[in-house]
Structure formats: structure tokens, C-alpha cells
Design a protein around this motif. Sequence first.
Motif, PDB file in Angstrom:
ATOM      1  N   LEU A  87      67.856  24.600  40.724  1.00 40.71           N
ATOM      2  CA  LEU A  87      67.330  23.425  40.496  1.00 40.71           C
ATOM      3  C   LEU A  87      67.409  22.199  41.604  1.00 40.71           C
ATOM      4  O   LEU A  87      68.541  22.217  42.048  1.00 40.71           O
ATOM      5  CB  LEU A  87      67.746  22.997  39.302  1.00 40.71           C
ATOM      6  CG  LEU A  87      67.472  23.941  38.012  1.00 40.71           C
ATOM      7  CD1 LEU A  87      68.233  23.296  36.676  1.00 40.71           C
ATOM      8  CD2 LEU A  87      65.901  23.872  37.692  1.00 40.71           C
ATOM      9  N   LEU A  88      66.449  21.620  42.016  1.00 39.84           N
ATOM     10  CA  LEU A  88      66.486  20.492  43.072  1.00 39.84           C
ATOM     11  C   LEU A  88      66.495  19.452  42.134  1.00 39.84           C
ATOM     12  O   LEU A  88      65.676  18.578  41.977  1.00 39.84           O
ATOM     13  CB  LEU A  88      65.615  20.650  43.998  1.00 39.84           C
ATOM     14  CG  LEU A  88      65.302  22.050  44.708  1.00 39.84           C
ATOM     15  CD1 LEU A  88      64.072  21.748  45.730  1.00 39.84           C
ATOM     16  CD2 LEU A  88      66.452  22.467  45.641  1.00 39.84           C
ATOM     17  N   ILE A 119      61.076  22.475  32.879  1.00 35.48           N
ATOM     18  CA  ILE A 119      60.881  23.700  33.767  1.00 35.48           C
ATOM     19  C   ILE A 119      61.232  24.920  33.074  1.00 35.48           C
ATOM     20  O   ILE A 119      60.477  25.894  33.230  1.00 35.48           O
ATOM     21  CB  ILE A 119      61.854  23.340  35.068  1.00 35.48           C
ATOM     22  CG1 ILE A 119      61.293  22.289  35.762  1.00 35.48           C
ATOM     23  CG2 ILE A 119      62.138  24.788  35.944  1.00 35.48           C
ATOM     24  CD1 ILE A 119      62.507  21.903  36.872  1.00 35.48           C
ATOM     25  N   MET A 120      62.113  25.203  32.161  1.00 30.99           N
ATOM     26  CA  MET A 120      62.632  26.270  31.230  1.00 30.99           C
ATOM     27  C   MET A 120      61.300  26.823  30.454  1.00 30.99           C
ATOM     28  O   MET A 120      60.980  27.892  30.443  1.00 30.99           O
ATOM     29  CB  MET A 120      63.843  26.334  30.638  1.00 30.99           C
ATOM     30  CG  MET A 120      64.963  25.868  31.615  1.00 30.99           C
ATOM     31  SD  MET A 120      65.090  27.281  32.621  1.00 30.99           S
ATOM     32  CE  MET A 120      66.485  26.494  33.930  1.00 30.99           C
ATOM     33  N   GLY A 138      62.513  35.236  32.454  1.00 29.12           N
ATOM     34  CA  GLY A 138      63.532  34.985  31.775  1.00 29.12           C
ATOM     35  C   GLY A 138      64.750  34.404  32.482  1.00 29.12           C
ATOM     36  O   GLY A 138      65.743  33.975  31.569  1.00 29.12           O
ATOM     37  N   SER A 139      64.563  34.271  33.855  1.00 27.75           N
ATOM     38  CA  SER A 139      65.742  33.493  34.364  1.00 27.75           C
ATOM     39  C   SER A 139      65.432  32.888  35.721  1.00 27.75           C
ATOM     40  O   SER A 139      64.370  33.182  36.335  1.00 27.75           O
ATOM     41  CB  SER A 139      66.894  34.711  34.674  1.00 27.75           C
ATOM     42  OG  SER A 139      67.826  34.324  35.597  1.00 27.75           O
ATOM     43  N   LEU A 140      66.251  31.875  35.943  1.00 28.28           N
ATOM     44  CA  LEU A 140      65.950  31.066  37.101  1.00 28.28           C
ATOM     45  C   LEU A 140      66.066  32.025  38.367  1.00 28.28           C
ATOM     46  O   LEU A 140      65.571  31.771  39.095  1.00 28.28           O
ATOM     47  CB  LEU A 140      66.847  29.941  37.191  1.00 28.28           C
ATOM     48  CG  LEU A 140      66.359  28.499  36.695  1.00 28.28           C
ATOM     49  CD1 LEU A 140      67.470  27.371  36.952  1.00 28.28           C
ATOM     50  CD2 LEU A 140      65.086  28.145  37.500  1.00 28.28           C
ATOM     51  N   SER A 141      66.934  32.837  38.371  1.00 33.02           N
ATOM     52  CA  SER A 141      66.938  33.778  39.528  1.00 33.02           C
ATOM     53  C   SER A 141      65.926  34.583  39.672  1.00 33.02           C
ATOM     54  O   SER A 141      66.000  34.877  40.967  1.00 33.02           O
ATOM     55  CB  SER A 141      68.463  34.753  39.414  1.00 33.02           C
ATOM     56  OG  SER A 141      68.012  35.529  38.102  1.00 33.02           O
ATOM     57  N   GLU A 142      64.866  34.676  38.990  1.00 34.16           N
ATOM     58  CA  GLU A 142      63.548  35.347  39.174  1.00 34.16           C
ATOM     59  C   GLU A 142      62.625  34.436  40.078  1.00 34.16           C
ATOM     60  O   GLU A 142      61.414  34.896  40.303  1.00 34.16           O
ATOM     61  CB  GLU A 142      63.236  35.832  37.855  1.00 34.16           C
ATOM     62  CG  GLU A 142      63.970  36.979  37.155  1.00 34.16           C
ATOM     63  CD  GLU A 142      63.141  37.155  35.913  1.00 34.16           C
ATOM     64  OE1 GLU A 142      61.864  37.850  35.774  1.00 34.16           O
ATOM     65  OE2 GLU A 142      64.025  37.213  34.757  1.00 34.16           O
ATOM     66  N   VAL A 143      63.179  33.284  40.123  1.00 33.76           N
ATOM     67  CA  VAL A 143      62.053  32.220  40.544  1.00 33.76           C
ATOM     68  C   VAL A 143      62.336  31.971  42.122  1.00 33.76           C
ATOM     69  O   VAL A 143      63.480  31.554  42.423  1.00 33.76           O
ATOM     70  CB  VAL A 143      62.142  30.938  39.884  1.00 33.76           C
ATOM     71  CG1 VAL A 143      61.092  29.780  40.297  1.00 33.76           C
ATOM     72  CG2 VAL A 143      61.707  31.281  38.315  1.00 33.76           C
ATOM     73  N   ILE A 153      56.303  30.354  41.270  1.00 34.77           N
ATOM     74  CA  ILE A 153      56.225  31.379  42.487  1.00 34.77           C
ATOM     75  C   ILE A 153      57.334  32.294  42.411  1.00 34.77           C
ATOM     76  O   ILE A 153      58.471  31.724  42.605  1.00 34.77           O
ATOM     77  CB  ILE A 153      55.897  30.792  43.754  1.00 34.77           C
ATOM     78  CG1 ILE A 153      54.603  29.726  43.711  1.00 34.77           C
ATOM     79  CG2 ILE A 153      55.609  31.918  44.945  1.00 34.77           C
ATOM     80  CD1 ILE A 153      54.639  28.791  44.937  1.00 34.77           C
ATOM     81  N   LYS A 154      57.149  33.430  42.022  1.00 31.48           N
ATOM     82  CA  LYS A 154      58.398  34.290  42.026  1.00 31.48           C
ATOM     83  C   LYS A 154      59.135  34.736  43.244  1.00 31.48           C
ATOM     84  O   LYS A 154      60.191  34.580  43.341  1.00 31.48           O
ATOM     85  CB  LYS A 154      57.767  35.804  41.100  1.00 31.48           C
ATOM     86  CG  LYS A 154      57.643  35.430  39.716  1.00 31.48           C
ATOM     87  CD  LYS A 154      57.097  36.782  39.291  1.00 31.48           C
ATOM     88  CE  LYS A 154      56.709  36.387  37.746  1.00 31.48           C
ATOM     89  NZ  LYS A 154      56.780  37.725  37.062  1.00 31.48           N
TER      90      LYS A 154
END
Length: 187
Positions: free
Chosen positions: A111-112, A126-127, A136-141, A155-156
Motif C-alpha cells: 500500500l502506498l 482497496i480491499m 484474496g491477498s495484496l501479495s497477488e497485486v 493489475i495483477k
Amino acid sequence: MEKIFFDSWESVLRTLVVGVLAYVLLVIQLRLSGKRTLSKMNSFDFVVTVAFGSVLATLLLTKDVPLMDGVVAFGILIVLQFLITWLSVRFPWVSDLVKAKPVLLVHQGELLEDSMKAARITKEEIMAALRNQGIGSLSEVGAVVLETEGSLSIIKKVEDLHNPVFENVQKPASLVDCLSSGKSYPT
């Protein structure tokens, strides 16, 4: 006080006739003006839409305003909308004047916070957008961008923020500094 509920049948008939004609003429004018007039709204589009509503309400409810005046007012708004969009396609400074820049809110799952605060976007918003996209996770983004009309683009995978997709996206200076120096962004 006696005209609160009913004035006259003539007034009701005028509202009915002018309302139907104004509606039909507005739809015709909007169809002739092209898809851009009815696209997702940025702030300029929103102002024009509110003005359309105001003109229509005045036309329907003010007996002193003839139908032709309202049709001309609709035409002026459509011509101005067309002119501004035509100019903004040809001159970037006009586009910058009437549209906000897209803003990068998430980069590589981080997150910025500064960008989020400046854009007044919460982590929860955002979530929710991620969940709507089945993520399901920020790490996928790879990135989340707040677009000019207020939607969130997700964007993935992001290889490089210098990619043309991100050309006009506003990025926090601290992220740009980190990327240019090869350091990781502080979380």
C-alpha cells in the motif's frame, strides 16, 4: 396557499407535454453528440450532467421558460462538452485542466500510504475492490490505480512502472526514488 397541491389542468398538461418533448429532444441530442458525452464521468462530465438536470428541471417546472430555450441550453452544454473533449484529445494541457491524473495506490502488493491519503482512499476500499475482482491477498497485486473517474483498476502483474500503461499515472516521489536507485520501497 391554495395552490400547494393543484394549480390548474393547464399547468399539468404543460408539464406533461414539455416534459415528454424535452426528454425526447435531450435523448436525440445526446445520441447525436456521440458516446463520449455518456461515458464514465470525471469531474467535468459530472458538472455537465448536473447542468443537464438543472436545465431539465427548470424547463419542466418554470412556466416562463419555453421549450426552445431549454433545447438551446441542452445544445450549448453538448457543444461545450464536445469542444472540451475535442481540445483535450489534441492538447494535453487542456486534458490536464479538466481531468485528474490517475494515481498509483498499490505497487507490488504494498500500500502506498501517501498516495492513499492524498486521494482520500482507505485500505478498506482497496480491499473491497480486490475482493470484487476475486483477489484474496495484496501479495497477488502488481498495482492498484485510482482512475480519473474514480474507479479502481487492479493489475495483477507489473513488470515495470515505466511501461506505457503507467505513463500518465501519478506515482509518489518516494517510490520513484526507490525504483530508480534499485532499493525496495519502505513499508
